[in-house]
Write a protein that holds these residues in place. Structure first.
Motif, PDB file in Angstrom:
ATOM      1  N   LEU A  98      36.683  26.988  41.721  1.00  0.00           N
ATOM      2  CA  LEU A  98      37.928  26.585  42.397  1.00  0.00           C
ATOM      3  C   LEU A  98      38.165  25.085  42.261  1.00  0.00           C
ATOM      4  CD1 LEU A  98      37.962  28.743  45.657  1.00  0.00           C
ATOM      5  CD2 LEU A  98      39.429  28.959  43.654  1.00  0.00           C
ATOM      6  N   GLU A  99      37.075  24.322  42.319  1.00  0.00           N
ATOM      7  CA  GLU A  99      37.235  22.868  42.145  1.00  0.00           C
ATOM      8  C   GLU A  99      37.760  22.564  40.743  1.00  0.00           C
ATOM      9  OE1 GLU A  99      33.759  20.472  42.742  1.00  0.00           O
ATOM     10  OE2 GLU A  99      34.664  18.782  41.714  1.00  0.00           O
ATOM     11  N   ALA A 100      37.162  23.230  39.739  1.00  0.00           N
ATOM     12  CA  ALA A 100      37.620  23.008  38.362  1.00  0.00           C
ATOM     13  C   ALA A 100      39.079  23.426  38.223  1.00  0.00           C
ATOM     14  CB  ALA A 100      36.742  23.789  37.386  1.00  0.00           C
ATOM     15  N   LEU A 101      39.424  24.549  38.856  1.00  0.00           N
ATOM     16  CA  LEU A 101      40.808  25.032  38.787  1.00  0.00           C
ATOM     17  C   LEU A 101      41.768  24.057  39.457  1.00  0.00           C
ATOM     18  CD1 LEU A 101      40.530  28.878  39.439  1.00  0.00           C
ATOM     19  CD2 LEU A 101      41.282  27.752  37.355  1.00  0.00           C
ATOM     20  N   ALA A 102      41.339  23.522  40.603  1.00  0.00           N
ATOM     21  CA  ALA A 102      42.209  22.581  41.326  1.00  0.00           C
ATOM     22  C   ALA A 102      42.469  21.330  40.487  1.00  0.00           C
ATOM     23  CB  ALA A 102      41.579  22.206  42.666  1.00  0.00           C
ATOM     24  N   LEU A 103      41.401  20.805  39.870  1.00  0.00           N
ATOM     25  CA  LEU A 103      41.563  19.614  39.025  1.00  0.00           C
ATOM     26  C   LEU A 103      42.416  19.947  37.802  1.00  0.00           C
ATOM     27  CD1 LEU A 103      37.924  18.179  39.185  1.00  0.00           C
ATOM     28  CD2 LEU A 103      39.953  17.234  40.297  1.00  0.00           C
ATOM     29  N   ALA A 104      42.170  21.138  37.229  1.00  0.00           N
ATOM     30  CA  ALA A 104      42.936  21.540  36.047  1.00  0.00           C
ATOM     31  C   ALA A 104      44.401  21.745  36.397  1.00  0.00           C
ATOM     32  CB  ALA A 104      42.342  22.824  35.467  1.00  0.00           C
ATOM     33  N   ALA A 105      44.646  22.379  37.544  1.00  0.00           N
ATOM     34  CA  ALA A 105      46.038  22.606  37.951  1.00  0.00           C
ATOM     35  C   ALA A 105      46.748  21.271  38.176  1.00  0.00           C
ATOM     36  CB  ALA A 105      46.082  23.457  39.221  1.00  0.00           C
ATOM     37  N   ALA A 106      46.021  20.312  38.755  1.00  0.00           N
ATOM     38  CA  ALA A 106      46.612  18.976  38.944  1.00  0.00           C
ATOM     39  C   ALA A 106      46.968  18.385  37.576  1.00  0.00           C
ATOM     40  CB  ALA A 106      45.632  18.064  39.686  1.00  0.00           C
ATOM     41  N   GLY A 107      46.070  18.569  36.604  1.00  0.00           N
ATOM     42  CA  GLY A 107      46.346  18.104  35.239  1.00  0.00           C
ATOM     43  C   GLY A 107      47.551  18.814  34.656  1.00  0.00           C
ATOM     44  N   GLY A 108      47.640  20.125  34.906  1.00  0.00           N
ATOM     45  CA  GLY A 108      48.761  20.913  34.395  1.00  0.00           C
ATOM     46  C   GLY A 108      50.080  20.441  34.966  1.00  0.00           C
ATOM     47  N   VAL A 109      50.089  20.203  36.268  1.00  0.00           N
ATOM     48  CA  VAL A 109      51.319  19.733  36.919  1.00  0.00           C
ATOM     49  C   VAL A 109      51.690  18.338  36.392  1.00  0.00           C
ATOM     50  CG1 VAL A 109      52.292  19.002  39.133  1.00  0.00           C
ATOM     51  CG2 VAL A 109      50.997  21.124  38.992  1.00  0.00           C
ATOM     52  N   LEU A 110      50.672  17.486  36.241  1.00  0.00           N
ATOM     53  CA  LEU A 110      50.924  16.131  35.730  1.00  0.00           C
ATOM     54  C   LEU A 110      51.493  16.190  34.301  1.00  0.00           C
ATOM     55  CD1 LEU A 110      50.626  13.043  36.112  1.00  0.00           C
ATOM     56  CD2 LEU A 110      48.326  13.234  35.161  1.00  0.00           C
ATOM     57  N   GLY A 111      50.862  17.029  33.463  1.00  0.00           N
ATOM     58  CA  GLY A 111      51.327  17.160  32.076  1.00  0.00           C
ATOM     59  C   GLY A 111      52.742  17.698  32.021  1.00  0.00           C
ATOM     60  N   GLY A 112      53.026  18.707  32.846  1.00  0.00           N
ATOM     61  CA  GLY A 112      54.380  19.276  32.897  1.00  0.00           C
ATOM     62  C   GLY A 112      55.388  18.238  33.351  1.00  0.00           C
ATOM     63  N   ALA A 113      54.994  17.457  34.362  1.00  0.00           N
ATOM     64  CA  ALA A 113      55.899  16.421  34.884  1.00  0.00           C
ATOM     65  C   ALA A 113      56.185  15.365  33.812  1.00  0.00           C
ATOM     66  CB  ALA A 113      55.285  15.779  36.126  1.00  0.00           C
ATOM     67  N   ILE A 114      55.130  14.988  33.082  1.00  0.00           N
ATOM     68  CA  ILE A 114      55.322  13.985  32.014  1.00  0.00           C
ATOM     69  C   ILE A 114      56.278  14.540  30.945  1.00  0.00           C
ATOM     70  CG2 ILE A 114      54.147  12.832  30.084  1.00  0.00           C
ATOM     71  CD1 ILE A 114      51.709  12.530  31.981  1.00  0.00           C
TER      72      ILE A 114
END
Lengths: 396, 230
Positions: free
Chosen positions: A314-330
């Motif tokens: 879940l920790e890895a998923l949370a960090l990855a999801a944050a990366g996903g949202v950041l990448g999408g936002a960029i």
């Protein structure tokens, strides 16, 4: 079950709360995955923009008629008498002048450089008539005026004007056999025609020494009239033609480029994703190693290995999801609405379109991110759960 | 003779290091009565921590039986053993092993998350445990904001909050100065005498062992001497 959930949430909360103290290593996952998702979403938004531009071109109550067996406008030829049969066929609506609202059009390519560049690009020149604004009411002259019949004048699509050099009103452009004068600009709601130059069909035929049209575009009585119109043409022995609804035709024109961009997008994302996966593995192994005593302590207290596995994932998923949202936002901030033109390999002409970062692409990006996070977290999680408690406690 | 809460029969434990098998405990028999405060002593490598780990259900013996609270635990799977530990054992470690991101009260609450108690019930138990160790006013502090002695008190509160059958302490004063160590040992003694807690403590320190009711000396994996304190 409730107990397991309580354990998972407790260990996960503890893991996530310790992220700030491991910010540097945690950012490896976030930034690595943001890069993957940003590139993936940007490339897919290019394909999506191209697809939407072509898919929104035309109306279901309009038909485009080409010679039988032709794949596109460029390869189709309709002689004048054949075009007249097509325009007079039953099912075609009447225009304001009482005549069938259908236009025989000439489709040609000319070379124009993009703004700030010198390399010539293929730009579509459509020979049509002034009735085109009645046939395609989505097109409006927004600057200047319509071309004069029989005169070497050009009206340019708004997108073409933005993309290519020398298309301002008063400019001379070499359409065929010498310079033609730009007299107007039209807007057709961002569809594929906005990347075109429209000129008088008779003037273009004269300049290019052509005697035949490429296609006929007809306004039908209604969308339902298409079948009868098509049947009438198919059964008429004077012509060998094929009729398609406009949206179907233009949607089919996007397939090749769309497929190419999509394959390219996923290929790049897979390569970058492998890099990000190793980054995630490294980070999560480091995270587990840093907390081996804490994990062992929790397991000594009685926490099960299952909740430990789930919490690390879940920790890895949370960090990855944050990366996903950041990448999408960029991708959204830097690319959504960005206008480019690309060569449509099915028509050999430049089509200008906007990158479209749609919600489903953002969602796809987050799913990719979570996939990388899941793979990156799985093995470190299993290691955390298998960590011998006694050994880990001894290392305190 | 009071009831045996811990009973070991013929317990051996060996580890494989490289190509060699090292026997840490050799056919050991031991009985600890309910309400005892046992100090396990001996030189480094004598097997006292290994023995503690077997009693606490953190490790399996290579041979022999380990019965704690009437249940044979040497045959339990690691999952079942984890569940058993949550009900029966409270651990106190040399370096406290508190979770740095959690406050004192959240650390103490951890064992209660494995029980069906409601949030309010858990809060009451935590408050009581912190009261017992004299740290009610430090409930909201993080471990980094506590002294060594305070941190160990929090660890003791965590060990006793779920009212386990047994408190297992591995060098609980090994990281503390003499004065603080005496306070911690006094607290353990109080838990033993006033609250009836059975305690097994590993220590190098003869002065620490004096707080126990019994002392057990080990060497080379064998029990060599057992005595009762006055």
């Amino acid at each position: 079950m409730a107990n397991a959930i309580q354990q998972i949430s407790a260990v996960t909360a503890m893991n996530l709360r310790s992220v700030p103290s491991r910010l540097g290593t945690s950012m490896v996952i976030v930034i690595g995955i943001a890069g993957v998702v940003g590139v993936l979403v940007a490339l897919l938004s290019m394909a999506r923009g191209f697809e939407l531009t072509l898919a929104t071109t035309g109306r279901p109550d309009r038909a485009i008629v080409m010679r039988g067996g032709s794949n596109d406008e460029l390869s189709s030829v309709l002689m004048r008498d054949q075009a007249q049969v097509v325009m007079d066929a039953p099912g075609v609506a009447k225009g304001s002048d009482g005549k069938p609202l259908a236009i025989g059009e000439l489709y040609m390519i000319t070379d124009i450089a993009k703004r700030g560049a010198t390399t010539p690009n293929n730009v579509v020149v459509r020979g049509t008539t002034a009735r085109v604004l009645e046939l395609r009411p989505e097109a409006k002259i927004v600057e200047g005026r319509m071309f004069t019949p029989g005169v070497r004048e050009v009206v340019v699509g708004r997108t073409a004007q933005k993309q290519f050099a020398g298309l301002n009103i008063g400019d001379k452009v070499d359409v065929r056999d010498g310079p033609w004068t730009v007299v107007g600009v039209f807007d057709s709601k961002g569809d594929v025609h906005e990347s075109e130059l429209w000129v008088d069909v008779d003037a273009l035929m004269t300049a290019s020494r052509r005697q035949a049209y490429n296609t006929v575009t007809a306004q039908l009585l209604s969308a339902d009239a298409f079948r009868a119109y098509k049947d009438a043409l198919t059964s008429d022995p004077r012509v060998t033609v094929q009729a398609q609804r406009e949206p179907d035709y233009y949607a089919s024109r996007s397939e090749s480029l769309n497929q190419l961009i999509t394959v390219l997008g996923y290929s790049v994302a897979v390569i970058m994703g492998i890099g990000a996966l190793f980054g995630a593995l490294n980070t999560m192994y480091a995270a587990v190693a840093t907390r081996s005593v804490e994990i062992a302590t929790l397991r000594a207290i009685g926490f099960g290995s299952g909740p430990v596995v789930v919490s690390v994932i879940l920790e890895a998923l949370a960090l990855a999801a944050a990366g996903g949202v950041l990448g999408g936002a960029i991708a959204y901030v830097f690319f959504n609405g960005y206008t480019v033109s690309a060569l449509n390999m099915q028509t050999f002409s430049q089509v200008a379109f906007q990158f479209r970062v749609t919600p489903d692409l953002l969602w796809k990006g987050v799913i990719w991110a979570c996939g990388i996070g899941l793979l990156g977290g799985l093995m470190p999680a299993v290691r955390a759960a298998r960590l011998p408690i006694v050994d880990a406690l001894r290392s305190a | 003779m009071s009831e045996a809460i811990v009973s070991l029969r013929g317990v051996s434990k060996s580890y494989v290091r490289g190509k060699q098998s090292v026997e840490v405990l050799q056919k050991l028999d031991l009985s600890i009565s309910r309400g005892d405060f046992l100090a396990l002593m001996g030189p480094s490598g004598s097997g006292k921590t290994t023995l503690l780990n077997l009693i606490g259900g953190l490790d399996h013996p290579s041979a022999g039986e380990v019965v704690v609270g009437g249940q044979r635990i040497d045959q339990l799977s690691s999952g079942a053993l984890a569940q058993w530990r949550s009900h029966h054992v409270g651990f106190v470690f040399q370096f406290y092993n508190l979770l740095g991101v959690l406050s004192a009260e959240k650390n103490v609450e951890l064992p209660l998350l494995l029980t069906p108690l409601s949030k309010a019930q858990r809060a009451r138990h935590v408050a009581t445990a912190l009261e017992i160790v004299g740290l009610a006013d430090r409930a909201k502090h993080k471990p980094s904001e506590l002294s060594g002695g305070q941190a160990q008190r929090v660890a003791i509160a965590r060990a006793l909050v779920a009212d386990p059958t047994l408190l297992v302490c591995d060098e609980p004063t090994g990281d503390l100065d003499r004065k603080t160590a005496d306070e911690i040992l006094g607290l353990l003694q109080t838990l033993n005498r006033q609250h009836g807690k059975t305690i097994v403590m590993v220590t190098h320190d003869p002065k620490a062992a004096e707080y126990a009711t019994h002392q057990l000396h080990m060497d080379k994996g064998r029990l060599i001497e057992q005595s009762a304190n006055a």
